[in-house]
Design a protein around this motif. Structure first.
Motif, PDB file in Angstrom:
ATOM      1  N   TYR A 209      -1.827  -5.109  28.620  1.00 47.54           N
ATOM      2  CA  TYR A 209      -1.118  -5.730  29.749  1.00 47.54           C
ATOM      3  C   TYR A 209       0.287  -5.146  29.890  1.00 47.54           C
ATOM      4  O   TYR A 209       0.736  -4.817  31.000  1.00 47.54           O
ATOM      5  CB  TYR A 209      -1.056  -7.236  29.540  1.00 47.54           C
ATOM      6  CG  TYR A 209      -0.356  -7.988  30.655  1.00 47.54           C
ATOM      7  CD1 TYR A 209      -1.019  -8.278  31.836  1.00 47.54           C
ATOM      8  CD2 TYR A 209       0.967  -8.398  30.519  1.00 47.54           C
ATOM      9  CE1 TYR A 209      -0.388  -8.963  32.859  1.00 47.54           C
ATOM     10  CE2 TYR A 209       1.617  -9.083  31.537  1.00 47.54           C
ATOM     11  CZ  TYR A 209       0.926  -9.362  32.704  1.00 47.54           C
ATOM     12  OH  TYR A 209       1.570 -10.034  33.719  1.00 47.54           O
ATOM     13  N   LEU A 210       0.984  -5.001  28.758  1.00 44.60           N
ATOM     14  CA  LEU A 210       2.329  -4.435  28.805  1.00 44.60           C
ATOM     15  C   LEU A 210       2.303  -2.994  29.299  1.00 44.60           C
ATOM     16  O   LEU A 210       3.174  -2.584  30.087  1.00 44.60           O
ATOM     17  CB  LEU A 210       2.968  -4.492  27.413  1.00 44.60           C
ATOM     18  CG  LEU A 210       3.260  -5.888  26.852  1.00 44.60           C
ATOM     19  CD1 LEU A 210       3.714  -5.791  25.399  1.00 44.60           C
ATOM     20  CD2 LEU A 210       4.319  -6.600  27.687  1.00 44.60           C
TER      21      LEU A 210
ATOM     22  N   ASP B 160       0.091  -1.678  31.278  1.00 40.39           N
ATOM     23  CA  ASP B 160      -0.217  -1.689  32.709  1.00 40.39           C
ATOM     24  C   ASP B 160       1.025  -2.052  33.530  1.00 40.39           C
ATOM     25  O   ASP B 160       1.300  -1.435  34.564  1.00 40.39           O
ATOM     26  CB  ASP B 160      -1.343  -2.687  32.978  1.00 40.39           C
ATOM     27  CG  ASP B 160      -1.725  -2.736  34.453  1.00 40.39           C
ATOM     28  OD1 ASP B 160      -2.240  -1.718  34.950  1.00 40.39           O
ATOM     29  OD2 ASP B 160      -1.501  -3.789  35.091  1.00 40.39           O
ATOM     30  N   ARG B 161       1.771  -3.053  33.057  1.00 35.29           N
ATOM     31  CA  ARG B 161       2.964  -3.480  33.792  1.00 35.29           C
ATOM     32  C   ARG B 161       4.055  -2.406  33.797  1.00 35.29           C
ATOM     33  O   ARG B 161       4.838  -2.314  34.732  1.00 35.29           O
ATOM     34  CB  ARG B 161       3.520  -4.774  33.197  1.00 35.29           C
ATOM     35  CG  ARG B 161       2.686  -6.015  33.497  1.00 35.29           C
ATOM     36  CD  ARG B 161       2.704  -6.360  34.988  1.00 35.29           C
ATOM     37  NE  ARG B 161       4.061  -6.520  35.490  1.00 35.29           N
ATOM     38  CZ  ARG B 161       4.760  -7.641  35.459  1.00 35.29           C
ATOM     39  NH1 ARG B 161       4.211  -8.724  34.927  1.00 35.29           N
ATOM     40  NH2 ARG B 161       5.987  -7.713  35.948  1.00 35.29           N
ATOM     41  N   SER B 162       4.127  -1.638  32.706  1.00 42.26           N
ATOM     42  CA  SER B 162       5.204  -0.652  32.595  1.00 42.26           C
ATOM     43  C   SER B 162       4.770   0.748  33.010  1.00 42.26           C
ATOM     44  O   SER B 162       5.570   1.682  32.954  1.00 42.26           O
ATOM     45  CB  SER B 162       5.729  -0.615  31.153  1.00 42.26           C
ATOM     46  OG  SER B 162       4.697  -0.229  30.261  1.00 42.26           O
TER      47      SER B 162
ATOM     48  N   SER C  23       4.093   2.538  35.833  1.00 40.55           N
ATOM     49  CA  SER C  23       4.791   3.347  36.831  1.00 40.55           C
ATOM     50  C   SER C  23       6.196   3.697  36.375  1.00 40.55           C
ATOM     51  O   SER C  23       6.681   4.819  36.591  1.00 40.55           O
ATOM     52  CB  SER C  23       4.833   2.607  38.173  1.00 40.55           C
ATOM     53  OG  SER C  23       5.498   1.353  38.017  1.00 40.55           O
ATOM     54  N   ARG C  24       6.873   2.764  35.715  1.00 37.62           N
ATOM     55  CA  ARG C  24       8.221   3.034  35.229  1.00 37.62           C
ATOM     56  C   ARG C  24       8.181   4.058  34.090  1.00 37.62           C
ATOM     57  O   ARG C  24       9.063   4.920  33.992  1.00 37.62           O
ATOM     58  CB  ARG C  24       8.864   1.739  34.755  1.00 37.62           C
ATOM     59  CG  ARG C  24      10.325   1.836  34.376  1.00 37.62           C
ATOM     60  CD  ARG C  24      11.200   2.133  35.590  1.00 37.62           C
ATOM     61  NE  ARG C  24      11.080   1.101  36.609  1.00 37.62           N
ATOM     62  CZ  ARG C  24      11.816  -0.012  36.638  1.00 37.62           C
ATOM     63  NH1 ARG C  24      12.716  -0.220  35.686  1.00 37.62           N
ATOM     64  NH2 ARG C  24      11.653  -0.886  37.613  1.00 37.62           N
TER      65      ARG C  24
ATOM     66  N   GLY D 207       6.224  -1.365  22.918  1.00 42.52           N
ATOM     67  CA  GLY D 207       5.217  -2.299  23.421  1.00 42.52           C
ATOM     68  C   GLY D 207       4.229  -2.703  22.347  1.00 42.52           C
ATOM     69  O   GLY D 207       3.832  -3.867  22.253  1.00 42.52           O
TER      70      GLY D 207
END
Length: 422
Positions: free
Chosen positions: A167-168, A170-172, A174-175, A191
């Motif tokens: 999940y982490l 996936d959330r990060s 693009s950055r 992460g």
């Protein structure tokens, strides 16, 4: 011996021999003498519980708790009776009471985790299992009765961590694409630590620890101006390696060679074993002249790098040969003042290397530069030999003045140990 003590001994012996009926009868004789004897009340409560007489069990256990309040074992037994009675709230209160009496009570921590799991509260269950695993001894010493519960909890915590890590990521995602390769690896590790699937890997030195140096697993090859010239000599160095493998096998010695009587810890399987052997070119600061004479192109290439020169410790340089199906266990090096370089020469498929969090594969002719004071390990899972050229260089984060301090301290330490009178 009093009559009370005699019947207590009879009951205890019968229970240890699994003569449950005799034990129960003896405990009742104890209660006839002392109706508030807590051990007898507890034992009779557990006998009743095992026979499914839940009301009787609860009454006896509560009476035992009244005599010996705050005993976590008694409170946990009460929680189990409530569980069988389907009284979830009372079960939870009894578990909480057992942990209030003893916060590190491992059976209570596991009972709390299992209750959350049963109630469909997976995140609360993971938190409780994590606390139980922290309170538990190392896995080889887990109590047999609790081992299945601890294994289940460990698997649940691991699965939750993997889900959180995904999940982490996936959330990060693009950055993270805007970061350089070094930064991206650092935040991937961050992460994993946050998710609990990894741990921080500090620098741990067997000899000189230089404080306040960052623990960087792998350094970028571009940081070292001599790398291209070294890598261009891979073929010539490999030819010399093959020549000594054919003509000077006796020059290869076990990499791990502890003296008899020395604690070997994780090195037991490799101690004095040729499964991990080395052909030394430099050995703790001393040149191995006959080996260097056999490998002039390798010696010339080593002369172009920033080899660390620390008296009694560096330089080191060698051909390191790892036999098929051999694992070098996790370990740390002598000092973070130096880095270690691998120039892969013979690398079959199925070989891998880990430094801290990062896993790499050797590529022939491409140097790996790492801090060996960080826990690292190597594997050859192939059916062929793996050989790399290994040597030391200075940690580039040290100034020339600090290099001199490294030399001074290590020399002074050796003087004190070997030369200064007691």
């Amino acid at each position: 011996m009093s009559e009370l003590d005699r019947w207590t001994e009879v009951a205890t012996r019968a229970a240890s021999e699994a003569r449950w009926a005799d034990a129960e009868q003896a405990w009742r004789r104890v209660l006839a003498i002392d109706p508030r004897q807590p051990q007898a009340l507890y034992a009779l409560g557990m006998h009743a519980f095992q026979r499914g007489r839940l009301d009787e069990a609860l009454q006896a256990l509560q009476a035992s708790n009244a005599v010996r309040p705050g005993d976590p074992g008694i409170l946990l037994a009460i929680s189990r009776v409530y569980r069988e009675r389907g009284e979830v709230e009372a079960e939870g209160r009894a578990i909480a009471d057992s942990l209030a009496a003893e916060p590190y009570f491992l059976p209570g921590l596991l009972a709390k985790a299992e209750l959350h799991e049963r109630l469909g509260q997976p995140k609360a269950a993971v938190a409780a299992y994590r606390n139980a695993l922290k309170a538990a001894p190392p896995e080889p010493h887990w109590p047999p009765a609790l081992r299945p519960h601890l294994h289940r909890g460990s698997a649940l915590v691991q699965r939750y961590g993997e889900q959180l890590a995904a999940y982490l990521a996936d959330r990060s995602g693009s950055r993270a694409q805007a970061l350089g390769s070094f930064e991206a690896e650092r935040w991937r590790e961050a992460g994993a630590i946050l998710a609990g699937t990894s741990q921080p890997y500090p620098s741990v030195c067997n000899q000189l620890q230089v404080p306040r140096l960052p623990a960087i697993p792998f350094f970028e090859r571009s940081q070292f101006p001599w790398v291209d010239a070294l890598e261009s000599q891979t073929e010539a160095i490999t030819d010399e390696l093959r020549a000594v493998m054919a003509g000077d096998q006796a020059g290869f010695s076990p990499y791990v060679a502890y003296a008899p009587g020395t604690p070997v810890n994780q090195w037991r399987e490799l101690n004095h074993s040729r499964r991990w052997s080395s052909y030394k070119l430099w050995d703790n600061g001393r040149p191995v002249d006959d080996h260097l004479a056999r490998c002039p192109r390798t010696a010339e290439a080593l002369g172009t790098v920033d080899q660390a020169d620390i008296g009694g410790m560096c330089p080191n340089a060698m051909f390191s040969a790892l036999a098929p199906r051999t694992h070098i266990p996790p370990h740390t090096g002598d000092t973070n003042a130096r880095l270690v370089v691998h120039l892969p020469l013979i690398v079959p498929e199925g070989c891998s290397y880990r430094v801290g969090f990062e896993h790499r594969r050797w590529t022939v002719g491409e140097a790996l530069i790492f801090d060996d004071s960080i826990e690292h390990e190597a594997r050859n899972d192939s059916d062929e030999l793996r050989v790399v050229l290994i040597f030391d260089i200075w940690n580039p984060l040290l100034s020339e003045a600090e290099r001199e301090m490294v030399r001074l301290l290590t020399t002074a330490q050796r003087e004190f140990v070997f030369e200064v009178g007691a």
